[in-house]
Design a protein around this motif. Structure first.
Motif, PDB file in Angstrom:
ATOM      1  N   LYS A 197       0.780  -1.111   0.079  1.00 27.58           N
ATOM      2  CA  LYS A 197      -0.186  -0.053  -0.118  1.00 27.58           C
ATOM      3  C   LYS A 197       0.620   1.276  -0.031  1.00 27.58           C
ATOM      4  O   LYS A 197       1.853   1.471   0.812  1.00 27.58           O
ATOM      5  N   LEU A 198       0.663   2.197  -0.737  1.00 27.55           N
ATOM      6  CA  LEU A 198       1.153   3.567  -0.840  1.00 27.55           C
ATOM      7  C   LEU A 198       0.794   4.359   0.566  1.00 27.55           C
ATOM      8  O   LEU A 198      -0.815   4.488   0.771  1.00 27.55           O
ATOM      9  N   LEU A 199       1.460   4.665   1.382  1.00 25.20           N
ATOM     10  CA  LEU A 199       1.211   4.995   2.670  1.00 25.20           C
ATOM     11  C   LEU A 199       1.921   6.643   2.664  1.00 25.20           C
ATOM     12  O   LEU A 199       3.309   6.775   2.438  1.00 25.20           O
ATOM     13  N   THR A 200       1.170   7.687   3.056  1.00 29.53           N
ATOM     14  CA  THR A 200       1.827   8.962   3.348  1.00 29.53           C
ATOM     15  C   THR A 200       0.921   9.739   4.458  1.00 29.53           C
ATOM     16  O   THR A 200      -0.173   9.576   4.562  1.00 29.53           O
ATOM     17  N   PRO A 201       1.688  10.537   5.245  1.00 29.61           N
ATOM     18  CA  PRO A 201       0.810  11.547   6.283  1.00 29.61           C
ATOM     19  C   PRO A 201      -0.184  12.259   5.651  1.00 29.61           C
ATOM     20  O   PRO A 201      -0.029  12.949   4.566  1.00 29.61           O
ATOM     21  N   SER A 202      -1.538  12.158   6.208  1.00 30.70           N
ATOM     22  CA  SER A 202      -2.415  12.980   5.538  1.00 30.70           C
ATOM     23  C   SER A 202      -2.181  14.433   5.961  1.00 30.70           C
ATOM     24  O   SER A 202      -1.656  14.844   7.073  1.00 30.70           O
ATOM     25  N   THR A 203      -2.572  15.472   5.149  1.00 28.31           N
ATOM     26  CA  THR A 203      -2.317  16.793   5.309  1.00 28.31           C
ATOM     27  C   THR A 203      -3.058  17.359   6.193  1.00 28.31           C
ATOM     28  O   THR A 203      -4.424  17.006   6.543  1.00 28.31           O
ATOM     29  N   ARG A 204      -2.483  18.122   7.229  1.00 30.73           N
ATOM     30  CA  ARG A 204      -3.094  18.908   8.198  1.00 30.73           C
ATOM     31  C   ARG A 204      -2.257  20.124   8.192  1.00 30.73           C
ATOM     32  O   ARG A 204      -1.485  20.531   7.726  1.00 30.73           O
ATOM     33  N   ASP A 205      -2.447  21.106   9.545  1.00 33.04           N
ATOM     34  CA  ASP A 205      -1.902  22.315   9.795  1.00 33.04           C
ATOM     35  C   ASP A 205      -0.382  22.285   9.842  1.00 33.04           C
ATOM     36  O   ASP A 205       0.094  23.464   9.889  1.00 33.04           O
ATOM     37  N   THR A 206       0.135  21.013   9.839  1.00 35.22           N
ATOM     38  CA  THR A 206       1.427  20.910  10.306  1.00 35.22           C
ATOM     39  C   THR A 206       2.184  20.345   8.878  1.00 35.22           C
ATOM     40  O   THR A 206       3.602  20.082   9.132  1.00 35.22           O
ATOM     41  N   ILE A 207       1.632  20.144   8.074  1.00 32.77           N
ATOM     42  CA  ILE A 207       2.026  19.366   6.655  1.00 32.77           C
ATOM     43  C   ILE A 207       1.566  20.280   5.519  1.00 32.77           C
ATOM     44  O   ILE A 207       0.693  20.616   5.226  1.00 32.77           O
ATOM     45  N   LEU A 208       2.594  20.375   4.715  1.00 36.79           N
ATOM     46  CA  LEU A 208       2.391  21.061   3.284  1.00 36.79           C
ATOM     47  C   LEU A 208       1.848  20.020   2.489  1.00 36.79           C
ATOM     48  O   LEU A 208       1.885  18.942   2.264  1.00 36.79           O
ATOM     49  N   ASP A 209       0.772  20.632   1.686  1.00 35.03           N
ATOM     50  CA  ASP A 209      -0.122  20.181   0.692  1.00 35.03           C
ATOM     51  C   ASP A 209       0.700  20.044  -0.690  1.00 35.03           C
ATOM     52  O   ASP A 209       0.535  20.679  -1.564  1.00 35.03           O
ATOM     53  N   GLY A 210       1.579  19.048  -0.597  1.00 30.75           N
ATOM     54  CA  GLY A 210       2.486  19.138  -1.793  1.00 30.75           C
ATOM     55  C   GLY A 210       1.968  18.858  -2.989  1.00 30.75           C
ATOM     56  O   GLY A 210       1.133  17.819  -3.259  1.00 30.75           O
ATOM     57  N   VAL A 211       2.274  19.383  -4.319  1.00 32.29           N
ATOM     58  CA  VAL A 211       1.758  19.184  -5.613  1.00 32.29           C
ATOM     59  C   VAL A 211       2.413  17.905  -6.193  1.00 32.29           C
ATOM     60  O   VAL A 211       1.480  17.164  -6.596  1.00 32.29           O
ATOM     61  N   THR A 212       3.568  17.635  -6.163  1.00 32.92           N
ATOM     62  CA  THR A 212       4.222  16.171  -6.461  1.00 32.92           C
ATOM     63  C   THR A 212       3.425  15.076  -5.584  1.00 32.92           C
ATOM     64  O   THR A 212       3.238  14.193  -6.301  1.00 32.92           O
ATOM     65  N   ARG A 213       3.311  15.369  -4.301  1.00 31.52           N
ATOM     66  CA  ARG A 213       2.415  14.379  -3.511  1.00 31.52           C
ATOM     67  C   ARG A 213       1.222  14.170  -4.007  1.00 31.52           C
ATOM     68  O   ARG A 213       0.741  12.965  -4.182  1.00 31.52           O
ATOM     69  N   ASP A 214       0.511  15.127  -4.373  1.00 34.02           N
ATOM     70  CA  ASP A 214      -1.146  14.941  -5.012  1.00 34.02           C
ATOM     71  C   ASP A 214      -1.005  14.206  -6.184  1.00 34.02           C
ATOM     72  O   ASP A 214      -1.713  13.452  -6.640  1.00 34.02           O
ATOM     73  N   THR A 215       0.183  14.538  -6.876  1.00 34.13           N
ATOM     74  CA  THR A 215       0.103  14.093  -8.408  1.00 34.13           C
ATOM     75  C   THR A 215       0.400  12.417  -8.270  1.00 34.13           C
ATOM     76  O   THR A 215      -0.205  11.595  -8.850  1.00 34.13           O
TER      77      THR A 215
END
Length: 355
Positions: A244-262
């Protein structure tokens, strides 16, 4: 219909293009001939200009220098084989730009200004876009407060600028990373999700300490307990754990990365299970121990896909598989490059073509 900006263009009298060594491009140290500048005053954006790259005059009392009202974005332009120049997903960066502005009590910048300003300066300096593999034109839009006032209050005037410059790969090797369990990048209720300049200033001491210990990057953890993974110093962090692809969910401590979203969008299309949630340090270390951690990498505009070779935590270093043998990150890197450089059709509409 989007209104076309009235941009005043002043071209340089002396291009530095022929003086630039495109075979030696350390990241962020080479700038093109021109830059974009705009001002915010009296409640509106005005004075749109493309001018020769160079110094700007500022009062030593401006709010940005004393109270930290400044932030930036980062994106890239790519040269296609047919000569076309494209910028990757600028609309996503425009959205995040305004999230940062809101958090720092700064004025929003309309998306059409953001995109047209980038298009204008990239078009004028299109010859600066490298043609070598794995090279690109880095684009740095930023905004800062300009009121000459020593008082803790939001500025009423601001300057928006765009700098661009050719770059090679940000990372040239597999990363040795350390899980940070003392210093904190961002706390809940803070501004970790904004690309505030201050966030990066606060990260430099722990990053330098890690470098002195032989590590390439930190993996930041939550400020409260240091139990949960948040992001790497220069990118979001992603794992393939037990298929499974696993990554921390975005919140007010984490940048909502464009590459991450891609990467997440591509994973969904390929039928790879994706989990965006709180990711504990313990489960990643356990996966490294029992072999279920199949992949680990940073995902970001500068880094693109940066493989993690080992993870250090509380005195122990855990070594992962050879990045060249990893199915997911190798596939996603190849797919991203093919789309960005125009080697395959852009079915998602991610490439913004310049001219």
């Amino acid at each position: 219909m989007t209104e076309t900006l009235d941009i005043k263009i002043t071209k340089t009298n002396h291009s530095r293009l022929n003086e630039t060594d495109f075979d030696n491009l350390p990241f962020g140290k080479t700038f093109s001939d021109h830059m974009f500048v705009a001002d915010y005053a009296d409640g509106e954006w005005k004075n749109f200009k493309v001018v020769p790259y160079g110094e700007i005059g500022l009062s030593p009392a401006i709010s940005a220098l004393h109270y930290g009202q400044s932030f930036f974005e980062g994106l890239k332009a790519y040269r296609h084989a047919d000569g076309q120049i494209s910028v990757f997903r600028p609309d996503k960066n425009a959205i995040r730009f305004n999230k940062s502005a809101e958090r720092l009590c700064m004025p929003a910048l309309p998306e059409e200004i953001f995109i047209q300003s980038i298009a204008a300066v990239v078009d004028i300096d299109r010859d600066w876009v490298p043609s070598q593999a794995n090279h690109s034109l880095y684009i740095r839009p930023f905004m800062f407060a300009t009121d000459p006032f020593l008082g803790v209050a939001p500025s009423t005037t601001y300057k928006y600028m765009v700098l661009i410059g050719p770059v090679g790969p940000y990372f040239s090797k597999t990363l040795r990373v350390k899980v940070e369990t003392h210093y904190t990048r961002a706390a809940e209720g803070g501004m970790g999700y904004a690309k505030s300049s201050g966030n990066y200033g606060g990260s430099m001491l722990p990053a330098r300490k890690a470098t002195e210990e032989g590590f390439d990057q930190l993996i930041w953890t939550d400020a409260k307990e240091h139990k949960y993974i948040e992001e790497m110093g220069a990118a979001n962090v992603m794992f393939v754990l037990d298929g499974k692809l696993l990554t921390p969910s975005t919140r007010d401590t984490i940048l909502d990365g464009v590459t991450r979203d891609t990467v997440i969008k591509l994973a969904h299309e390929w039928g790879v299970p994706v989990e965006e949630r709180r990711v504990s340090v313990a489960e990643i270390i356990e996966g490294a121990k029992n072999g279920k951690l199949q992949d680990a990498f940073g995902a970001g505009t500068a880094a693109t896909i940066a493989p993690v070779g080992s993870i250090f935590h509380e005195g122990e270093e855990y070594f992962l598989s050879d990045p060249k043998t990893r199915e997911f990150s190798q596939k996603v890197l190849a797919e991203l490059n093919a789309i960005k450089y125009g080697a395959k059709p852009d079915t998602h509409g991610w490439n913004y073509i310049i001219g």
